[in-house]
Structures are given as structure tokens and as C-alpha cells.
Design a protein around this motif. Structure first.
Motif, PDB file in Angstrom:
ATOM      1  N   ASP A  24     -15.305  44.312  56.982  1.00 57.74           N
ATOM      2  CA  ASP A  24     -14.559  43.690  56.319  1.00 57.74           C
ATOM      3  C   ASP A  24     -13.490  43.820  57.324  1.00 57.74           C
ATOM      4  O   ASP A  24     -12.277  41.995  57.557  1.00 57.74           O
ATOM      5  N   ASP A  25     -13.426  43.396  58.689  1.00 55.70           N
ATOM      6  CA  ASP A  25     -12.226  43.699  60.289  1.00 55.70           C
ATOM      7  C   ASP A  25     -12.326  42.256  60.239  1.00 55.70           C
ATOM      8  O   ASP A  25     -12.033  41.377  60.767  1.00 55.70           O
ATOM      9  N   HIS A  26     -14.118  41.609  60.213  1.00 53.96           N
ATOM     10  CA  HIS A  26     -14.345  40.655  60.559  1.00 53.96           C
ATOM     11  C   HIS A  26     -14.669  39.489  59.850  1.00 53.96           C
ATOM     12  O   HIS A  26     -14.944  38.463  59.738  1.00 53.96           O
ATOM     13  N   ARG A  27     -14.933  39.843  58.430  1.00 58.39           N
ATOM     14  CA  ARG A  27     -14.701  39.039  57.238  1.00 58.39           C
ATOM     15  C   ARG A  27     -13.880  37.927  56.967  1.00 58.39           C
ATOM     16  O   ARG A  27     -14.083  36.565  56.674  1.00 58.39           O
ATOM     17  N   GLU A  28     -12.694  38.391  57.110  1.00 64.14           N
ATOM     18  CA  GLU A  28     -11.190  37.151  57.805  1.00 64.14           C
ATOM     19  C   GLU A  28     -12.215  35.638  58.202  1.00 64.14           C
ATOM     20  O   GLU A  28     -11.516  34.830  57.938  1.00 64.14           O
ATOM     21  N   ALA A  29     -12.601  36.391  59.499  1.00 70.51           N
ATOM     22  CA  ALA A  29     -13.083  35.128  60.231  1.00 70.51           C
ATOM     23  C   ALA A  29     -13.923  33.928  59.548  1.00 70.51           C
ATOM     24  O   ALA A  29     -13.826  32.681  59.444  1.00 70.51           O
ATOM     25  N   ILE A  30     -14.609  35.240  59.122  1.00 70.65           N
ATOM     26  CA  ILE A  30     -15.928  34.197  58.260  1.00 70.65           C
ATOM     27  C   ILE A  30     -15.234  33.612  57.422  1.00 70.65           C
ATOM     28  O   ILE A  30     -15.767  31.456  57.301  1.00 70.65           O
ATOM     29  N   GLU A  31     -14.486  33.971  56.554  1.00 73.49           N
ATOM     30  CA  GLU A  31     -13.647  33.334  55.324  1.00 73.49           C
ATOM     31  C   GLU A  31     -13.066  32.119  55.543  1.00 73.49           C
ATOM     32  O   GLU A  31     -13.092  30.756  54.640  1.00 73.49           O
ATOM     33  N   THR A 279     -23.014  28.508  61.153  1.00 73.32           N
ATOM     34  CA  THR A 279     -21.646  29.585  60.739  1.00 73.32           C
ATOM     35  C   THR A 279     -22.252  30.914  59.972  1.00 73.32           C
ATOM     36  O   THR A 279     -22.014  32.337  59.986  1.00 73.32           O
ATOM     37  N   GLN A 280     -22.673  29.890  58.655  1.00 72.09           N
ATOM     38  CA  GLN A 280     -23.045  31.126  57.878  1.00 72.09           C
ATOM     39  C   GLN A 280     -24.650  32.051  57.587  1.00 72.09           C
ATOM     40  O   GLN A 280     -24.560  33.170  58.017  1.00 72.09           O
ATOM     41  N   SER A 281     -25.565  31.033  58.535  1.00 77.33           N
ATOM     42  CA  SER A 281     -26.587  32.297  59.171  1.00 77.33           C
ATOM     43  C   SER A 281     -26.140  33.085  60.570  1.00 77.33           C
ATOM     44  O   SER A 281     -26.006  34.474  60.682  1.00 77.33           O
ATOM     45  N   ALA A 282     -24.784  33.228  61.235  1.00 80.58           N
ATOM     46  CA  ALA A 282     -24.593  34.113  62.151  1.00 80.58           C
ATOM     47  C   ALA A 282     -23.677  35.394  61.020  1.00 80.58           C
ATOM     48  O   ALA A 282     -23.826  36.560  61.719  1.00 80.58           O
ATOM     49  N   TYR A 283     -23.401  34.272  60.303  1.00 81.50           N
ATOM     50  CA  TYR A 283     -22.431  35.677  59.639  1.00 81.50           C
ATOM     51  C   TYR A 283     -23.287  36.297  58.671  1.00 81.50           C
ATOM     52  O   TYR A 283     -22.873  37.532  58.851  1.00 81.50           O
ATOM     53  N   TYR A 284     -24.586  36.247  58.036  1.00 78.98           N
ATOM     54  CA  TYR A 284     -25.807  37.102  57.553  1.00 78.98           C
ATOM     55  C   TYR A 284     -25.920  37.649  58.553  1.00 78.98           C
ATOM     56  O   TYR A 284     -26.228  39.129  58.206  1.00 78.98           O
ATOM     57  N   SER A 285     -26.209  37.637  59.590  1.00 71.37           N
ATOM     58  CA  SER A 285     -26.941  38.258  60.667  1.00 71.37           C
ATOM     59  C   SER A 285     -25.866  39.235  61.549  1.00 71.37           C
ATOM     60  O   SER A 285     -26.863  40.497  61.372  1.00 71.37           O
ATOM     61  N   SER A 286     -24.293  39.112  61.391  1.00 76.03           N
ATOM     62  CA  SER A 286     -24.152  40.246  62.255  1.00 76.03           C
ATOM     63  C   SER A 286     -23.977  41.124  60.870  1.00 76.03           C
ATOM     64  O   SER A 286     -23.704  42.277  60.683  1.00 76.03           O
ATOM     65  N   GLU A 346     -21.042  36.177  67.974  1.00 81.09           N
ATOM     66  CA  GLU A 346     -21.458  35.322  67.787  1.00 81.09           C
ATOM     67  C   GLU A 346     -21.360  34.629  66.380  1.00 81.09           C
ATOM     68  O   GLU A 346     -21.030  33.368  66.637  1.00 81.09           O
ATOM     69  N   SER A 347     -20.690  35.618  66.249  1.00 83.59           N
ATOM     70  CA  SER A 347     -20.754  34.782  64.844  1.00 83.59           C
ATOM     71  C   SER A 347     -18.835  33.487  64.979  1.00 83.59           C
ATOM     72  O   SER A 347     -18.960  33.443  64.702  1.00 83.59           O
ATOM     73  N   ALA A 348     -18.045  34.673  65.515  1.00 83.74           N
ATOM     74  CA  ALA A 348     -16.947  34.746  65.861  1.00 83.74           C
ATOM     75  C   ALA A 348     -16.559  33.324  65.915  1.00 83.74           C
ATOM     76  O   ALA A 348     -16.308  31.860  66.263  1.00 83.74           O
ATOM     77  N   GLN A 349     -18.629  32.836  67.769  1.00 88.47           N
ATOM     78  CA  GLN A 349     -18.366  32.011  68.402  1.00 88.47           C
ATOM     79  C   GLN A 349     -18.784  30.824  67.247  1.00 88.47           C
ATOM     80  O   GLN A 349     -18.264  29.485  68.120  1.00 88.47           O
TER      81      GLN A 349
END
Length: 448
Positions: A24-31, A279-286, A346-349
Motif C-alpha cells: 500500500d505504501d508503494h502503490r501510490e507511485a505506481i498508480e 513500469t507494469q512489469s516492475a510493479y508486479y515483480s515488487s 526498481e519499480s519506482a526507478q
């Protein structure tokens, strides 16, 4: 037994709480990264109706060069093989979600005779936390990114072939122009030499004429070298070292790509698509990295039997067994947590990499449109200059034949005419190449 179940339940609760908090803490940047796509992804239907990059320039010989490059360019073929490897790797990830079936056969000989045994086992990991589903989604995003990179490789190859063909036309026109200049200079040099012999001219005028002739000969040699280099460039792009290109005395017509709605047109850019899918691949990998800290449950069913013959061992009253296994990581020196943090970073990157590519794409469009306007104005001025220089050269030639102007003045005016025509050829080349660059920036490409 009650104590063991309570401990397992407590561990599940703690691990689930850690995973939920981190995700949840990371999802904001991914969204935020996800929010970048719908604005242009939803325009794909309209983007497909745009002019293709290969249609910007109409020339039968160029069409043949483009077809040859798509079939035999070594770099493009390597990119295609990389895409095929990505397809195979995606199949590996998909297989992790499916049950695995193994068959084992064994035969042994002893004092009591031979013995045969057979075992058929089926194992399957339950995807309670959708960890395997997220890993499969990450693999699909990687595959989509590779497909976009493959499309980008095709677009860049076609654009380079078009640029190379325009450069070939430019160098050939410059060679022809300098040869015409050389013929005129040699004719003027012969006239000056004849006038010098009869005492009507001076040595300085003769030296100036020889200097102009030798300089033009050196320029012709330079342009001929550049012409040969342009042919070698086309040979490298098409993968054909024996390629020959027919001569052309004019530039092919290049239409201007439509740039009225650059935001819609950018949806076709494969580099933006690849960056988004990354970005989507990194999101799912996280998500997979966080869920690796959760327990896993696997089931295994087996059929076993043994008999004197292999046929009886396979088909006569086998014994079956069912095994369920729960595995929960308790302590690994903080490695799982570190891997989850690395995956999150890496997802944020990848998100910021997407933002960088998006900004570069917008700036490329702005630059190409500005260049289009400036180069159009430059060519319009050069057209006027060429017409004026031609009239001035004709006027000076008549005055020279009437003895009203000196030969040095005539040579200066003639040189000015050729210089302006040379600038016009080079400016036209830059203008046409910028049309291709603008098409790429707006997302025009070729069909796969």
C-alpha cells in the motif's frame, strides 16, 4: 498440536500485515505511472489510421530498399530473435502456475528374481496469495515491452533507410552541381589564358581562375567520397554488400506528417509503450517479492506399485497417496525483505524512466515542429536567392561579353550562384530529413 497451530496462525498474520503495509505504501507511485497510459492508450484505434512512416516518401527504389532491409538487416534479425526468446521465457513463467506430472519407472534384479516398480506423481502449488499470477503478469509485461522494442527497431531501421536514401540523392546532386561549376571554371580559365597570351589580361586573374578550378576539383573529390559512403551505408542497412543504387537527379517528394494532435499521435510511439510496460512489469515483480515472505502450500498426489512385470506394476492395483505441505520462511538473514525493498526501488526507478522518456518525446515533437517552420522559411529565402543569383549571373555574363565588367567580377558572381544552389540542396535535404524525424517523434511507424 494447538500450540503449533496458534504459532502458524500468528506467523501468517504478521507476514500478511507486513506485506499489506509495504504494498500500500508503494502503490501510490505506481498508480501515478499507470495514470499516464490511459490518455494515449485509449487513442490506439485512431492512431492506427495515421500515415505510416514509409508512406512519407514516395519512391519505387526506396520501397525496394526498405523491403530488403526488413528482410536482411542483421541488427533487426537479432532483435526479432530476442523477441522470440521473450516468448519462450513467458511460457516458462506460465508453466509455474500449472500442475507438473512425473512418471518414474525402475527395474532391479536379485536372487529372488526381478522386481519392477512404477510411480506417477502430480504436484501443484496453490496460488493462495496470487504470487504466481503476479509473476505471470510481470512476464507478460516484459513480453509486451519486447514487442514494443521490436516495433521501435523496425521504425528506426526504415527511418535510417529513408535518411540514407535522401543523403545519397543529396550527394549526387552536389557532385553534379560541382561538375557544372568545374566546366564553367575551366571554360573561363581557358578564356583568361587566351586573353593573357594576347596581352589583354594579367597573371593575377589567371592564378585566381586556376585556384577556383583546383578548389572545385577538390570539392568534387570530397562529394564523390561522401557519395560512396552513402552507398555503403545503404548496403549495411539492407545487409547486402553488392547493393547498387540507381542515380537520381532530384529529391523524392516527402509529405509532411500530420501534427495537429501530437498527444494522440504519441500513443503510437513504441519507446513510450515499452517504458510503460516496464513500469507494469516492475510493479508486479515488487508484489512477487513481497509475497515471497508469505507461506506457500503445495499438494502432491502419487500412484505407486511394484510387481514382477512392468505391465503389472503400471496397471495392477496401484497404491495412492496424497501429501499436503505448508512452507513458511521464518528467518533468512533479512534477504527476503531486502529483495522486496530492491524490487520496490526498481519499480519506482522504472516509473521515473517512463516520465523521462515521456518528457523527451514531447520535446522531440516541439523541436521537430520548430525545425519544420524554420527550415521552410530558410528554403523559401534560398529559392529567392537562387533566382536572384541566376539573373545576376546572366546579366554579368552579358556585360562581360560587352566588355563592361572584369572577368574577376564575373567569376565572383558565378561562384555566388553555385554557392547558393549548393546551400539550397543541403537545406532541402535537412528539411526532408526533419520531416522523417517529425514522423518518428509523432509516432508514425511501419506495420509489423
Amino acid at each position: 498440536m494447538t500450540y503449533q497451530l496458534t504459532a502458524v496462525a500468528l506467523i501468517l498474520l504478521l507476514l500478511s500485515g507486513c506485506q499489506s503495509f509495504s504494498a500500500d505504501d508503494h502503490r501510490e507511485a505506481i498508480e501515478q505511472a499507470q495514470a499516464q497510459l490511459p490518455a494515449w492508450q485509449s487513442q490506439n484505434d485512431s492512431a492506427q489510421t495515421a500515415t505510416e512512416l514509409s508512406q512519407l516518401l514516395s519512391d519505387p527504389q526506396l520501397d525496394q530498399l526498405i523491403a530488403a532491409s526488413q528482410a536482411a538487416n542483421p541488427s533487426l534479425q537479432q532483435t526479432l530473435l530476442s523477441l522470440q526468446i521473450a516468448y519462450a521465457q513467458q511460457q516458462l513463467t506460465r508453466g509455474d502456475r500449472l500442475p507438473s506430472v512425473d512418471l518414474g519407472l525402475a527395474t532391479s534384479d536379485g536372487e529372488d528374481g526381478s522386481s519392477n516398480s512404477a510411480e506417477l506423481s502430480v504436484s501443484w502449488e496453490l496460488d493462495l496469495w496470487r504470487k504466481l499470477a503476479d509473476a505471470d503478469s510481470a512476464a507478460k509485461m516484459d513480453l509486451a515491452s519486447n514487442e514494443a522494442s521490436w516495433q521501435q527497431a523496425q521504425d528506426l531501421l526504415v527511418a535510417n533507410v529513408m535518411r540514407g536514401y535522401l543523403n545519397y540523392a543529396q550527394q549526387q546532386q552536389l557532385v553534379v552541381l560541382e561538375q557544372q561549376r568545374l566546366q564553367l571554371l575551366q571554360s573561363n580559365e581557358a578564356v583568361i589564358l587566351e586573353r593573357y597570351r594576347v596581352g589583354l589580361g594579367d597573371l593575377e586573374a589567371l592564378d585566381n581562375a586556376k585556384t577556383s578550378t583546383a578548389t572545385t576539383q577538390a570539392t568534387i573529390a570530397l562529394y564523390q567520397q561522401q557519395l560512396a559512403n552513402s552507398i555503403r551505408t545503404l548496403q549495411q542497412l539492407t545487409g547486402d554488400s553488392e547493393l547498387s543504387v540507381a542515380g537520381t537527379s532530384t529529391y523524392p517528394h516527402v509529405s509532411q506528417p500530420l501534427a495537429t494532435l501530437p498527444i494522440q499521435d504519441l500513443s503510437r510511439r513504441p519507446d513510450l509503450q515499452a517504458a510503460y510496460f516496464n513500469t507494469q512489469s516492475a510493479y508486479y515483480s515488487s508484489k512477487v517479492a513481497y509475497k515471497s515472505m508469505l507461506p506457500s502450500i503445495s499438494l502432491q498426489a502419487a500412484l505407486t506399485d511394484s510387481a514382477n512385470s512392468m505391465q503389472d506394476a503400471l496397471f495392477t492395483s496401484p497404491a495412492w497417496s496424497l501429501l499436503g505441505q505448508l512452507t513458511a520462511p521464518l528467518y533468512q538473514g533479512g534477504q527476503l525483505k531486502a529483495q522486496a525493498e530492491i524490487a520496490e526501488l526498481e519499480s519506482a526507478q522504472s516509473y521515473w524512466a517512463y516520465r523521462e522518456i515521456l518528457l523527451a518525446a514531447v520535446l522531440e515533437v516541439d523541436e521537430a515542429i520548430d525545425n519544420e517552420r524554420n527550415l521552410s522559411a530558410q528554403i523559401a529565402h534560398l529559392d529567392t536567392a537562387v533566382r536572384s543569383a541566376t539573373r545576376s549571373s546572366d546579366s554579368y555574363l552579358k556585360k562581360y561579353r560587352q566588355g563592361l565588367v572584369d572577368i574577376v567580377d564575373l567569376l565572383s558572381v558565378q561562384q555566388q550562384q553555385f554557392d547558393v544552389e549548393s546551400q539550397q540542396i543541403q537545406a532541402t535535404y535537412n528539411h526532408l530529413v526533419n520531416r522523417i524525424d517529425l514522423g518518428l517523434a509523432l509516432g508514425l511507424g511501419v506495420n509489423q
